[in-house]
Every structure is written in C-alpha cells, then in structure tokens.
Scaffold this motif. Structure first.
Motif, PDB file in Angstrom:
ATOM      1  N   ARG A  89     -10.370   1.829  -5.474  1.00 57.25           N
ATOM      2  CA  ARG A  89      -9.345   0.783  -5.361  1.00 57.25           C
ATOM      3  C   ARG A  89      -8.246   1.006  -6.396  1.00 57.25           C
ATOM      4  NH1 ARG A  89     -10.680  -3.825  -6.853  1.00 57.25           N
ATOM      5  NH2 ARG A  89      -9.181  -5.019  -5.582  1.00 57.25           N
ATOM      6  N   THR A  90      -7.496   2.073  -6.210  1.00 62.65           N
ATOM      7  CA  THR A  90      -6.405   2.403  -7.123  1.00 62.65           C
ATOM      8  C   THR A  90      -5.071   2.294  -6.387  1.00 62.65           C
ATOM      9  OG1 THR A  90      -6.491   4.770  -6.578  1.00 62.65           O
ATOM     10  CG2 THR A  90      -7.908   3.992  -8.375  1.00 62.65           C
ATOM     11  N   VAL A  91      -4.003   2.254  -7.161  1.00 68.83           N
ATOM     12  CA  VAL A  91      -2.666   2.163  -6.577  1.00 68.83           C
ATOM     13  C   VAL A  91      -2.360   3.408  -5.740  1.00 68.83           C
ATOM     14  CG1 VAL A  91      -0.196   2.041  -7.096  1.00 68.83           C
ATOM     15  CG2 VAL A  91      -1.814   0.674  -8.423  1.00 68.83           C
ATOM     16  N   VAL A  92      -2.797   4.577  -6.195  1.00 64.38           N
ATOM     17  CA  VAL A  92      -2.541   5.829  -5.467  1.00 64.38           C
ATOM     18  C   VAL A  92      -3.173   5.784  -4.085  1.00 64.38           C
ATOM     19  CG1 VAL A  92      -2.923   8.318  -5.443  1.00 64.38           C
ATOM     20  CG2 VAL A  92      -2.336   7.157  -7.590  1.00 64.38           C
ATOM     21  N   TYR A  93      -4.453   5.397  -4.022  1.00 63.41           N
ATOM     22  CA  TYR A  93      -5.120   5.293  -2.726  1.00 63.41           C
ATOM     23  C   TYR A  93      -4.488   4.201  -1.866  1.00 63.41           C
ATOM     24  CZ  TYR A  93      -8.924   8.478  -3.963  1.00 63.41           C
ATOM     25  OH  TYR A  93      -9.649   9.588  -4.293  1.00 63.41           O
ATOM     26  N   GLY A  94      -4.032   3.139  -2.499  1.00 68.10           N
ATOM     27  CA  GLY A  94      -3.366   2.080  -1.751  1.00 68.10           C
ATOM     28  C   GLY A  94      -2.079   2.566  -1.103  1.00 68.10           C
ATOM     29  N   ILE A  95      -1.289   3.333  -1.852  1.00 71.49           N
ATOM     30  CA  ILE A  95      -0.041   3.877  -1.304  1.00 71.49           C
ATOM     31  C   ILE A  95      -0.332   4.881  -0.193  1.00 71.49           C
ATOM     32  CG2 ILE A  95       1.993   5.271  -1.847  1.00 71.49           C
ATOM     33  CD1 ILE A  95       1.953   4.035  -4.639  1.00 71.49           C
ATOM     34  N   LEU A  96      -1.335   5.736  -0.400  1.00 69.65           N
ATOM     35  CA  LEU A  96      -1.686   6.750   0.597  1.00 69.65           C
ATOM     36  C   LEU A  96      -2.124   6.105   1.908  1.00 69.65           C
ATOM     37  CD1 LEU A  96      -2.141   9.723   1.328  1.00 69.65           C
ATOM     38  CD2 LEU A  96      -4.435   9.530   0.348  1.00 69.65           C
ATOM     39  N   THR A  97      -3.039   5.142   1.852  1.00 77.17           N
ATOM     40  CA  THR A  97      -3.494   4.481   3.081  1.00 77.17           C
ATOM     41  C   THR A  97      -2.379   3.668   3.724  1.00 77.17           C
ATOM     42  OG1 THR A  97      -4.360   2.691   1.665  1.00 77.17           O
ATOM     43  CG2 THR A  97      -5.925   4.377   2.405  1.00 77.17           C
ATOM     44  N   SER A  98      -1.475   3.132   2.925  1.00 80.87           N
ATOM     45  CA  SER A  98      -0.351   2.368   3.481  1.00 80.87           C
ATOM     46  C   SER A  98       0.585   3.271   4.282  1.00 80.87           C
ATOM     47  CB  SER A  98       0.426   1.679   2.358  1.00 80.87           C
ATOM     48  OG  SER A  98      -0.367   0.734   1.685  1.00 80.87           O
ATOM     49  N   VAL A  99       0.873   4.458   3.747  1.00 82.01           N
ATOM     50  CA  VAL A  99       1.721   5.410   4.462  1.00 82.01           C
ATOM     51  C   VAL A  99       1.079   5.800   5.795  1.00 82.01           C
ATOM     52  CG1 VAL A  99       2.669   7.751   4.416  1.00 82.01           C
ATOM     53  CG2 VAL A  99       2.818   6.306   2.383  1.00 82.01           C
ATOM     54  N   ILE A 100      -0.234   6.024   5.772  1.00 78.26           N
ATOM     55  CA  ILE A 100      -0.954   6.380   7.006  1.00 78.26           C
ATOM     56  C   ILE A 100      -0.858   5.239   8.017  1.00 78.26           C
ATOM     57  CG2 ILE A 100      -3.223   6.887   7.986  1.00 78.26           C
ATOM     58  CD1 ILE A 100      -3.904   8.307   5.367  1.00 78.26           C
ATOM     59  N   MET A 101      -1.041   4.011   7.558  1.00 75.93           N
ATOM     60  CA  MET A 101      -1.000   2.856   8.461  1.00 75.93           C
ATOM     61  C   MET A 101       0.386   2.662   9.072  1.00 75.93           C
ATOM     62  SD  MET A 101      -3.984   1.549   8.867  1.00 75.93           S
ATOM     63  CE  MET A 101      -4.535   3.254   8.852  1.00 75.93           C
ATOM     64  N   TRP A 102       1.436   2.905   8.285  1.00 77.68           N
ATOM     65  CA  TRP A 102       2.791   2.810   8.838  1.00 77.68           C
ATOM     66  C   TRP A 102       2.996   3.866   9.922  1.00 77.68           C
ATOM     67  CZ3 TRP A 102       5.784  -1.170   8.612  1.00 77.68           C
ATOM     68  CH2 TRP A 102       5.769  -2.019   7.506  1.00 77.68           C
ATOM     69  N   GLY A 103       2.460   5.063   9.710  1.00 77.15           N
ATOM     70  CA  GLY A 103       2.568   6.108  10.721  1.00 77.15           C
ATOM     71  C   GLY A 103       1.823   5.751  11.987  1.00 77.15           C
ATOM     72  N   VAL A 104       0.620   5.186  11.851  1.00 78.52           N
ATOM     73  CA  VAL A 104      -0.159   4.780  13.018  1.00 78.52           C
ATOM     74  C   VAL A 104       0.543   3.647  13.765  1.00 78.52           C
ATOM     75  CG1 VAL A 104      -2.361   3.818  13.787  1.00 78.52           C
ATOM     76  CG2 VAL A 104      -2.331   5.528  11.979  1.00 78.52           C
ATOM     77  N   ALA A 105       1.107   2.694  13.026  1.00 76.83           N
ATOM     78  CA  ALA A 105       1.823   1.583  13.660  1.00 76.83           C
ATOM     79  C   ALA A 105       3.037   2.076  14.436  1.00 76.83           C
ATOM     80  CB  ALA A 105       2.254   0.575  12.594  1.00 76.83           C
ATOM     81  N   LEU A 106       3.766   3.033  13.860  1.00 81.05           N
ATOM     82  CA  LEU A 106       4.922   3.596  14.554  1.00 81.05           C
ATOM     83  C   LEU A 106       4.492   4.343  15.813  1.00 81.05           C
ATOM     84  CD1 LEU A 106       7.957   4.158  14.615  1.00 81.05           C
ATOM     85  CD2 LEU A 106       7.557   6.159  13.170  1.00 81.05           C
ATOM     86  N   SER A 107       3.404   5.100  15.724  1.00 84.10           N
ATOM     87  CA  SER A 107       2.901   5.837  16.886  1.00 84.10           C
ATOM     88  C   SER A 107       2.443   4.888  17.990  1.00 84.10           C
ATOM     89  CB  SER A 107       1.739   6.736  16.465  1.00 84.10           C
ATOM     90  OG  SER A 107       2.150   7.675  15.485  1.00 84.10           O
ATOM     91  N   ALA A 108       1.798   3.784  17.604  1.00 82.64           N
ATOM     92  CA  ALA A 108       1.336   2.816  18.590  1.00 82.64           C
ATOM     93  C   ALA A 108       2.497   2.109  19.289  1.00 82.64           C
ATOM     94  CB  ALA A 108       0.435   1.780  17.916  1.00 82.64           C
ATOM     95  N   SER A 109       3.646   2.054  18.627  1.00 84.42           N
ATOM     96  CA  SER A 109       4.807   1.355  19.187  1.00 84.42           C
ATOM     97  C   SER A 109       5.618   2.217  20.147  1.00 84.42           C
ATOM     98  CB  SER A 109       5.719   0.867  18.053  1.00 84.42           C
ATOM     99  OG  SER A 109       5.017   0.093  17.124  1.00 84.42           O
ATOM    100  N   VAL A 110       5.470   3.532  20.055  1.00 84.47           N
ATOM    101  CA  VAL A 110       6.325   4.447  20.818  1.00 84.47           C
ATOM    102  C   VAL A 110       6.256   4.210  22.324  1.00 84.47           C
ATOM    103  CG1 VAL A 110       6.656   6.869  21.458  1.00 84.47           C
ATOM    104  CG2 VAL A 110       6.442   6.229  19.053  1.00 84.47           C
ATOM    105  N   PRO A 111       5.048   4.103  22.952  1.00 83.01           N
ATOM    106  CA  PRO A 111       5.030   3.913  24.412  1.00 83.01           C
ATOM    107  C   PRO A 111       5.799   2.695  24.867  1.00 83.01           C
ATOM    108  CG  PRO A 111       2.849   4.482  23.608  1.00 83.01           C
ATOM    109  CD  PRO A 111       3.685   4.221  22.392  1.00 83.01           C
ATOM    110  N   GLU A 112       5.660   1.568  24.175  1.00 81.95           N
ATOM    111  CA  GLU A 112       6.357   0.355  24.586  1.00 81.95           C
ATOM    112  C   GLU A 112       7.857   0.447  24.317  1.00 81.95           C
ATOM    113  OE1 GLU A 112       3.660  -3.320  23.635  1.00 81.95           O
ATOM    114  OE2 GLU A 112       3.023  -1.639  22.396  1.00 81.95           O
TER     115      GLU A 112
END
Length: 232
Positions: free
Chosen positions: A146-169
């Motif tokens: 539970r560090t800031v580095v891991y928090g930033i890394l997982t956040s970047v991944i989640m933003w990428g997944v959210a963007l990918s999920a939005s593309v079809p619509e």
C-alpha cells in the motif's frame, strides 16, 4: 381488433368479451414528455452537488492533506472520475429537454468523457474497497504493497482499462433523428456481425453494478469478520 370468446358452461349463455382495453402500449410521446420534464432538473441537481463535493475533495487532497498513501491516490482519482462523469450532465440535460444541437463530433467526445468517468469511477471504488481490505485483513502484507507508487501504477492501469471499455460505445454513438428531434444515441444499424447492443449493455451492467457489488460484499464481509475477532 375485437376478440370475442364463447365460454361454454351448462346452464349459462355464451357471453362476448372485448379484451382490447386490457393491454394498451405506453405511447412514446408520453415517455419522451416525462423524460424532458424529469431528467433535466435531476441532471442539474447531480451536477451541482457533484461539482462542489468533488472539487472540494481534490482541493483538500492536493493543497492541504497532500498525497501520502495509496488511499489518497485512489480518492483523488475517484474524485476526478466523478468530475468527468458530471461534466457532461448539462449537455445530456439539454438533450433530454429539447434535442441534440452540439453536432456529431461533440456527441462522441462527450459520450467518451461520460463513459470514461463512469467506468473509471466503478474501478476506483473497487480499488478503494480492496485497499481497505488489505489494510485491515492483511495488515502485514499491506505495509509493503500500500504505497503511493503502487497506487499510481494501478491507477494508470485502471484509466487505460476504462478508456478501452468506452471505445465500443464511443464508436457507435452518433447524432440520430428520432421522431422529429436529433438525439445523441447509439446507432447499431450499420453492423450485423456482432450484437453490439447486447454486448455493451452487458458490459455496462457488469462493470457498473455486478463487479463492484461482488468485490464490496466479499471484502467488507472479511473486514467485519476480522474486526469482530479483534479484541482491541
């Protein structure tokens, strides 16, 4: 069409029945009229409270509290997700009250902002729940992860997944004439290979409802059990 049915019974006369009045479809005009009167004030109300609340969260985290833990990272990203989500609400309010007058390009852009905010918000709620689960149920393991580095890394991944999920619509959303008004809505008429309508509906419900509920029920059940076992 009148449907007459003779019901035979001993000692009784057959009686004609008219069932036309039993099933009357709801007129589309009534649905649109209800939406145009109910949705705009509701959207503006959510926009007002959401803008004030999330803007305060961002300001407090960045100016006063600073980003010192994984929880702070997730809270900041969740607030940004909510701000993206509510940013498009005034446009959808105008669309419901009158019609879409902002053009095809803005339809896709605002749809993308709305969807990315929606999906990322669901993901960061899941991450916040998992963060609380690690902090309480696996406290020793959480000290390393539970560090800031891991928090930033997982956040970047989640933003990428959210963007990918939005593309079809985003691809299928366009300006479309419905009745006598232009609407920014999905148009699946030009594809027959895959039932994209059902796919996008299923994806929205899974990411926005089913997955968060499963994670929250599991994590908070474990948290409650762990807290009940602790004497201190």
């Amino acid at each position: 069409m009148d449907i007459t049915t003779d019901i035979p019974d001993e000692g009784m006369e057959t009686t004609p029945y008219d069932y036309d009045y039993l099933h009357t479809p709801c007129p589309n005009d009534m649905v649109q009229q209800f939406g145009s009167s109910f949705l705009p004030p509701f959207y503006y109300l959510v926009f007002t409270f959401g803008l004030v609340g999330n803007a305060l969260v961002v300001m407090i985290l960045l100016r006063y509290k600073r980003i010192k833990s994984m929880t702070d990272v997730y809270l900041l990203n969740l607030a940004i997700s909510d701000l993206l989500f509510i940013f498009s609400l005034p446009f959808w309010a105008y669309n419901a009250a009158d019609q879409w007058v902002f053009g095809k390009v803005m339809c896709k852009i605002l749809s993308g902002i709305y969807l990315v905010g929606f999906y990322s918000g669901s993901f960061f709620i899941i991450l916040l729940t998992a963060d609380r689960y690690l902090a309480i149920v696996h406290a020793v393991f959480a000290l390393k992860t539970r560090t800031v580095v891991y928090g930033i890394l997982t956040s970047v991944i989640m933003w990428g997944v959210a963007l990918s999920a939005s593309v079809p619509e985003i691809i299928f959303n366009t300006c479309k004439m419905i009745g006598s008004r232009w609407r920014c809505t999905s148009d699946y008429s030009f594809t027959t290979q895959v039932n994209w309508n059902q796919f996008n509906t299923l994806k929205t419900n899974l990411i926005g409802l089913v997955l968060p509920i499963i994670v929250m029920v599991f994590c908070y059940t474990k948290i409650i059990i762990n807290l009940l076992r602790c004497r201190n």
